[in-house]
Design an enzyme around this catalytic site. Sequence first.
Site, short mmCIF file in Angstrom:
data_model
loop_
_atom_site.label_atom_id
_atom_site.label_comp_id
_atom_site.label_asym_id
_atom_site.label_seq_id
_atom_site.Cartn_x
_atom_site.Cartn_y
_atom_site.Cartn_z
CG PHE A 285 0.12 -5.72 -2.52
CD1 PHE A 285 -0.76 -6.02 -1.48
CD2 PHE A 285 -0.03 -4.50 -3.17
CE1 PHE A 285 -1.75 -5.12 -1.09
CE2 PHE A 285 -1.01 -3.59 -2.78
CZ PHE A 285 -1.87 -3.90 -1.74
CE1 TYR B 255 -6.57 -13.45 -1.61
CE2 TYR B 255 -6.65 -11.25 -0.67
CZ TYR B 255 -6.71 -12.62 -0.53
OH TYR B 255 -6.91 -13.16 0.73
CG ASP B 256 -2.54 -6.72 -7.39
OD1 ASP B 256 -3.75 -6.46 -7.29
OD2 ASP B 256 -1.65 -5.93 -7.03
CE LYS C 123 -3.08 -2.69 -7.48
NZ LYS C 123 -2.50 -3.44 -6.38
CD GLU D 48 -8.38 -8.60 18.18
OE1 GLU D 48 -9.21 -9.49 18.00
OE2 GLU D 48 -8.03 -8.17 19.30
CG ASP E 272 -10.01 -2.69 6.19
OD1 ASP E 272 -8.94 -3.18 6.62
OD2 ASP E 272 -11.04 -3.38 6.05
CE LYS F 118 -3.88 -1.91 2.77
NZ LYS F 118 -4.66 -1.71 4.01
P1 ITT Z 1 -2.89 -2.48 7.22
O1 ITT Z 1 -4.15 -2.96 7.93
O2 ITT Z 1 -1.77 -2.23 8.15
O3 ITT Z 1 -3.16 -1.32 6.30
P2 ITT Z 1 -3.19 -5.00 5.84
O4 ITT Z 1 -2.44 -5.73 4.78
O5 ITT Z 1 -3.57 -5.79 7.07
O6 ITT Z 1 -2.38 -3.69 6.25
P3 ITT Z 1 -5.98 -4.79 5.18
O7 ITT Z 1 -6.42 -5.26 6.50
O8 ITT Z 1 -6.68 -3.61 4.56
O9 ITT Z 1 -4.45 -4.37 5.18
O10 ITT Z 1 -6.04 -6.03 4.20
C1 ITT Z 1 -5.97 -5.82 2.84
C2 ITT Z 1 -5.67 -7.13 2.15
O11 ITT Z 1 -6.47 -7.19 0.95
C3 ITT Z 1 -4.22 -7.16 1.70
O12 ITT Z 1 -3.38 -7.75 2.65
C4 ITT Z 1 -4.32 -7.93 0.39
O13 ITT Z 1 -4.32 -9.30 0.66
C5 ITT Z 1 -5.69 -7.53 -0.15
N1 ITT Z 1 -5.57 -6.37 -1.03
C6 ITT Z 1 -5.92 -5.08 -0.78
N2 ITT Z 1 -5.61 -4.27 -1.78
C7 ITT Z 1 -5.03 -5.04 -2.72
C8 ITT Z 1 -4.48 -4.78 -3.98
O14 ITT Z 1 -4.40 -3.56 -4.48
N3 ITT Z 1 -4.00 -5.81 -4.66
C9 ITT Z 1 -4.05 -7.06 -4.17
N4 ITT Z 1 -4.51 -7.40 -2.98
C10 ITT Z 1 -5.03 -6.39 -2.25
#
Ligand code: ITT
Length: 207
Positions: free
Chosen positions: A163, A165-166, A186, A40, A79, A12
């Site tokens: 990253f 699910y891309d 993207k 959490e 999120d 991100k």
């Molecule tokens: P933070 O909460 O610290 O921001 P996190 O990875 O835990 O980090 P989330 O809870 O928002 O973030 O989970 C998002 C998940 O969704 C992330 O780990 C990916 O598996 C997926 N995801 C989100 N955006 C994505 C993207 O642009 N491409 C691919 N997968 C994505």
Amino acid sequence: MNIILATQNRGKVEEFNRIFLDYPVRLSTVFDYGITHEPEETGVTFSENAQIKLEYYLKIIQKNKFYDSSTKNLLLAEDSGIEIKALNGEPGVFSARYGGEGLDSTGRNNLILKKMEDVSSENRKARFVCCIKMADIEMNFQYEFIGHCEGLIMNNIYGSNGFGYDPIFKPLGYNVSMGSLKPEVKDKISHRGLASKKLIKKILNAR
Ligand code: ITT
């Protein structure tokens, strides 16, 4: 203006760095302040979880004065996740933890491909969702910005960009996976890129 990215996800951070490149903002991250712990995520919606993150990091940053007081400071929490129609909207808010803590991104992608082995191409609809919450450090104002990216779940893993699910997601109107697209493509079509575009319009009065 300084925007502090309240996320532990380096993917991100990389994307927000690209998205804000052409705008007059300085980005910093919670890593810059040594914050490596996270709240959490107990919410049942993306919006609730983004709010939990916003308030959690805001408290730490306010308490420790982890910001440059010579400029305006905004905090951005986000999120996001993927909703797959054939899996009744899963992984949804559980996207980062789908299948349990032991799985990495490839493991999660393989789990989804396995679960969808017998799902026909017409029934492989999915969408990425991004909910950004932004507040100023004094909590005088707060905004929410949502972005969606519609597409399909592919039959295999393709590409090494991006990253999560891309590599298994094919955006609508494209013939390759999100993981095979150039980063700048993207950013134009992604859930995060589209939510950020709304933020940029509102906060920076730009297009
Ligand atoms: P933070 O909460 O610290 O921001 P996190 O990875 O835990 O980090 P989330 O809870 O928002 O973030 O989970 C998002 C998940 O969704 C992330 O780990 C990916 O598996 C997926 N995801 C989100 N955006 C994505 C993207 O642009 N491409 C691919 N997968 C994505």
